[in-house]
Design a protein around this motif. Structure first.
Motif, PDB file in Angstrom:
ATOM      1  N   PRO A 175       0.799  -1.229   0.000  1.00  0.00           N
ATOM      2  CA  PRO A 175       0.000   0.000   0.000  1.00  0.00           C
ATOM      3  C   PRO A 175       0.830   1.278   0.000  1.00  0.00           C
ATOM      4  N   ASP A 176       2.123   1.180   0.388  1.00  0.00           N
ATOM      5  CA  ASP A 176       2.974   2.374   0.480  1.00  0.00           C
ATOM      6  C   ASP A 176       3.743   2.670  -0.796  1.00  0.00           C
ATOM      7  N   THR A 177       3.767   1.734  -1.757  1.00  0.00           N
ATOM      8  CA  THR A 177       4.709   1.849  -2.867  1.00  0.00           C
ATOM      9  C   THR A 177       4.015   2.178  -4.179  1.00  0.00           C
ATOM     10  N   LEU A 178       4.772   2.781  -5.075  1.00  0.00           N
ATOM     11  CA  LEU A 178       4.215   3.237  -6.347  1.00  0.00           C
ATOM     12  C   LEU A 178       3.705   2.084  -7.196  1.00  0.00           C
ATOM     13  N   ASP A 179       4.403   0.939  -7.187  1.00  0.00           N
ATOM     14  CA  ASP A 179       3.998  -0.172  -8.052  1.00  0.00           C
ATOM     15  C   ASP A 179       3.087  -1.172  -7.339  1.00  0.00           C
ATOM     16  N   ARG A 180       2.705  -0.863  -6.099  1.00  0.00           N
ATOM     17  CA  ARG A 180       1.796  -1.699  -5.308  1.00  0.00           C
ATOM     18  C   ARG A 180       2.322  -3.123  -5.120  1.00  0.00           C
ATOM     19  N   ARG A 181       3.658  -3.216  -5.022  1.00  0.00           N
ATOM     20  CA  ARG A 181       4.278  -4.466  -4.597  1.00  0.00           C
ATOM     21  C   ARG A 181       4.938  -4.241  -3.239  1.00  0.00           C
ATOM     22  N   CYS A 182       5.104  -5.310  -2.480  1.00  0.00           N
ATOM     23  CA  CYS A 182       5.850  -5.246  -1.230  1.00  0.00           C
ATOM     24  C   CYS A 182       7.337  -5.351  -1.560  1.00  0.00           C
ATOM     25  N   HIS A 183       8.092  -4.352  -1.146  1.00  0.00           N
ATOM     26  CA  HIS A 183       9.524  -4.304  -1.444  1.00  0.00           C
ATOM     27  C   HIS A 183      10.338  -4.646  -0.199  1.00  0.00           C
ATOM     28  N   LEU A 184      11.380  -5.454  -0.382  1.00  0.00           N
ATOM     29  CA  LEU A 184      12.307  -5.795   0.698  1.00  0.00           C
ATOM     30  C   LEU A 184      13.728  -5.563   0.214  1.00  0.00           C
ATOM     31  N   THR A 185      14.511  -4.803   0.969  1.00  0.00           N
ATOM     32  CA  THR A 185      15.934  -4.609   0.675  1.00  0.00           C
ATOM     33  C   THR A 185      16.756  -5.239   1.777  1.00  0.00           C
ATOM     34  N   VAL A 186      17.582  -6.220   1.414  1.00  0.00           N
ATOM     35  CA  VAL A 186      18.414  -6.893   2.402  1.00  0.00           C
ATOM     36  C   VAL A 186      19.417  -5.899   2.973  1.00  0.00           C
ATOM     37  N   ALA A 187      19.626  -5.948   4.296  1.00  0.00           N
ATOM     38  CA  ALA A 187      20.539  -5.023   4.967  1.00  0.00           C
ATOM     39  C   ALA A 187      21.986  -5.434   4.731  1.00  0.00           C
ATOM     40  N   ASN A 188      22.850  -4.427   4.517  1.00  0.00           N
ATOM     41  CA  ASN A 188      24.259  -4.773   4.271  1.00  0.00           C
ATOM     42  C   ASN A 188      25.055  -4.976   5.561  1.00  0.00           C
ATOM     43  N   LEU A 189      24.654  -4.358   6.671  1.00  0.00           N
ATOM     44  CA  LEU A 189      25.263  -4.578   7.993  1.00  0.00           C
ATOM     45  C   LEU A 189      26.781  -4.402   7.968  1.00  0.00           C
ATOM     46  N   VAL A 190      27.247  -3.387   7.200  1.00  0.00           N
ATOM     47  CA  VAL A 190      28.685  -3.260   6.972  1.00  0.00           C
ATOM     48  C   VAL A 190      29.462  -2.747   8.176  1.00  0.00           C
ATOM     49  N   THR A 191      28.775  -2.203   9.180  1.00  0.00           N
ATOM     50  CA  THR A 191      29.499  -1.576  10.282  1.00  0.00           C
ATOM     51  C   THR A 191      30.257  -2.582  11.132  1.00  0.00           C
ATOM     52  N   MET A 192      29.684  -3.767  11.328  1.00  0.00           N
ATOM     53  CA  MET A 192      30.288  -4.771  12.197  1.00  0.00           C
ATOM     54  C   MET A 192      30.770  -5.968  11.367  1.00  0.00           C
ATOM     55  N   PRO A 193      32.058  -6.321  11.456  1.00  0.00           N
ATOM     56  CA  PRO A 193      32.565  -7.428  10.631  1.00  0.00           C
ATOM     57  C   PRO A 193      31.785  -8.728  10.791  1.00  0.00           C
ATOM     58  N   HIS A 194      31.355  -9.056  12.021  1.00  0.00           N
ATOM     59  CA  HIS A 194      30.690 -10.339  12.228  1.00  0.00           C
ATOM     60  C   HIS A 194      29.302 -10.374  11.595  1.00  0.00           C
ATOM     61  N   ARG A 195      28.749  -9.208  11.241  1.00  0.00           N
ATOM     62  CA  ARG A 195      27.432  -9.161  10.608  1.00  0.00           C
ATOM     63  C   ARG A 195      27.533  -8.854   9.114  1.00  0.00           C
ATOM     64  N   SER A 196      28.668  -8.344   8.690  1.00  0.00           N
ATOM     65  CA  SER A 196      28.802  -7.889   7.306  1.00  0.00           C
ATOM     66  C   SER A 196      28.696  -9.014   6.291  1.00  0.00           C
ATOM     67  N   HIS A 197      28.870 -10.258   6.729  1.00  0.00           N
ATOM     68  CA  HIS A 197      28.805 -11.385   5.791  1.00  0.00           C
ATOM     69  C   HIS A 197      27.463 -12.108   5.838  1.00  0.00           C
ATOM     70  N   GLU A 198      26.470 -11.517   6.519  1.00  0.00           N
ATOM     71  CA  GLU A 198      25.148 -12.153   6.603  1.00  0.00           C
ATOM     72  C   GLU A 198      24.334 -12.019   5.324  1.00  0.00           C
ATOM     73  N   TRP A 199      24.477 -10.875   4.636  1.00  0.00           N
ATOM     74  CA  TRP A 199      23.475 -10.538   3.629  1.00  0.00           C
ATOM     75  C   TRP A 199      23.330 -11.550   2.491  1.00  0.00           C
ATOM     76  N   PRO A 200      24.398 -12.215   1.992  1.00  0.00           N
ATOM     77  CA  PRO A 200      24.157 -13.144   0.876  1.00  0.00           C
ATOM     78  C   PRO A 200      23.176 -14.267   1.235  1.00  0.00           C
ATOM     79  N   GLU A 201      23.310 -14.851   2.424  1.00  0.00           N
ATOM     80  CA  GLU A 201      22.394 -15.930   2.780  1.00  0.00           C
ATOM     81  C   GLU A 201      21.016 -15.390   3.146  1.00  0.00           C
ATOM     82  N   THR A 202      20.967 -14.223   3.781  1.00  0.00           N
ATOM     83  CA  THR A 202      19.660 -13.612   4.044  1.00  0.00           C
ATOM     84  C   THR A 202      18.939 -13.341   2.739  1.00  0.00           C
ATOM     85  N   LEU A 203      19.657 -12.818   1.759  1.00  0.00           N
ATOM     86  CA  LEU A 203      19.053 -12.534   0.452  1.00  0.00           C
ATOM     87  C   LEU A 203      18.525 -13.819  -0.183  1.00  0.00           C
ATOM     88  N   ALA A 204      19.277 -14.900  -0.075  1.00  0.00           N
ATOM     89  CA  ALA A 204      18.821 -16.177  -0.633  1.00  0.00           C
ATOM     90  C   ALA A 204      17.517 -16.625   0.032  1.00  0.00           C
TER      91      ALA A 204
END
Length: 415
Positions: free
Chosen positions: A108-137
């Motif tokens: 309801p909030d977006t122009l194309d009326r789809r639900c959008h999700l952007t995976v977080a990059n978490l670049v600030t902390m090394p132990h979290r910075s490598h999460e995004w590829p598997e989260t994206l999958a």
């Protein structure tokens, strides 16, 4: 029918207290303690059971492969040869905190009326910075339906920590709303993890029609509110926040009332609950949810009930006929000791459940099966001097495989 679904991260079998998160006071304070992964994961399952009993829709996100050998290979090493610090960073179970998985903008909030999700990059902390590829999958499996658009991460160096720094207010979950992107600036002793540039890029990418960009206060970050969701939470028409959460709250509140005239702002005065107590109790790192009855419930950790000034304020709010009508208490002490409360453990997605891969949705019976696997395979405890133990690594790897096979999400096993 569009409804809000809470996707909780199942706490992984490598849950330990390495104290890797600078600025997260609980995590650093409890560094070196013996962790109890089995207890932690079962606490998380019990929280999900409680949500279902309240009539809330419930989903799951899954533990990542640990140790992350692909990440270590990029550093020209492997787990057996890595330094103790790299071992801890590669073994971290931090994907359990699903609020950091992605930023979600409902259709309801977006122009194309789809639900959008952007995976977080978490670049600030090394132990979290490598999460995004598997989260994206996982996101691309769970939300493969054309009703969704799943985006890769915002490029570094612009830090993005997902829904923990994003709130949404709307007359109803399935109605157009206003999205609030909260960012931090350097200035406190701890790093500001959410950059305004990242928030603006996500809003553009999602096609958000009403967005506010709000700066978190430096004093809250310095006090240990490493994410906005440690000092504020929103649901429906209600914003529940600490008096010192935002750098310029008066301007923010004025802009918010202009964008959503129906908004109800519930502000906790610092004179009654100081930032230190708000952060220790995780009063705001709670799930603020609309029940099927239409009542709004606040799901808080046991630590909030244990602090008299916090609990007294909550009971007075309920007695005063405020917009929050019900309190629910959950025990997630293992997660809390590592710096993550009830809100950290879940990602909120407004969608039609029929458009979601059913393997990522749970009911009471499926949670019983998950709990049985955890009880059978998760380590009972992990001490910090065990992180290099090959037997522990085998147990962690076999436990995750057992869970993915039981849930028939085998695509993720060899990622």
């Amino acid at each position: 029918m569009q409804t809000e679904i809470n996707f909780d991260g199942i706490i992984g079998p490598s849950h330990n207290y390495a104290g890797l998160s600078h600025g997260n006071l609980a995590a650093t304070k409890n560094r070196g303690l013996v962790a109890r992964p089995r207890t932690a994961a079962l606490e998380g399952v019990a929280k999900m059971r409680g949500n279902i009993a309240l009539g809330l829709a419930q989903g799951i996100l899954l533990p990542h492969a640990r140790p992350d050998q692909r990440w270590l290979a990029g550093l020209a090493t492997d787990y057996s040869a890595a330094s103790p610090l790299l071992k801890a960073q590669a073994l971290s179970a931090s994907p359990m905190w699903a609020a950091n998985a992605a930023t979600v903008s409902p259709a309801p909030d977006t122009l194309d009326r789809r639900c959008h999700l952007t995976v977080a990059n978490l670049v600030t902390m090394p132990h979290r910075s490598h999460e995004w590829p598997e989260t994206l999958a996982q996101l691309r499996l769970a939300f493969a339906h054309p009703a969704f658009a799943v985006h890769g991460p915002v490029p570094a160096p612009f830090g993005d920590e997902g829904a923990a720094n994003h709130m949404r207010l709307a007359p109803a979950h399935d109605a157009p709303g206003v999205e609030i992107f909260v960012y931090g600036d350097a200035g406190s002793p701890f790093p500001a993890r959410q950059h305004r540039e990242a928030s603006e890029a996500i809003a553009r990418s999602h096609g958000v029609q009403q967005a506010l960009f709000v700066r978190q206060s430096e004093e809250s970050i310095a006090a240990g509110a490493f994410h906005n969701d440690v000092v504020a939470v929103a649901n429906g028409r209600v914003l529940f926040a600490h008096e010192q959460a935002f750098a310029d709250k008066d301007r923010f509140y004025t802009d918010l009332r202009a964008a959503l005239p129906q908004v109800e702002i519930v502000e906790v005065p610092a004179s009654q609950i100081g930032l230190e107590d708000a952060i220790r109790s995780y009063l705001f790192n709670a799930q603020l949810a609309t029940l099927p009855s239409g009542e709004m419930a606040l799901i808080v950790p046991v630590e909030a009930r244990a602090m008299p000034n916090v609990w007294n304020w909550l009971e007075a709010h309920i007695a005063g006929n405020g917009p929050i009508r019900r309190l629910e208490v959950v025990d997630v002490r293992q997660s809390m000791a590592n710096g993550g409360g009830p809100a950290c453990l879940r990602l909120r997605v407004v969608a039609d459940p029929a458009t979601i891969d059913p393997r990522f949705l749970v009911d009471a019976a499926k949670l019983d099966r998950i709990a049985a696997i955890i009880a059978r395979h998760w380590p009972e405890q992990i001490a910090q001097d065990e992180l290099g133990d090959p037997a522990l690594i085998r147990t962690v790897e076999e436990a995750r495989r057992a869970l993915l096979e039981a849930l028939e999400i085998v695509e993720l096993i060899d990622r």
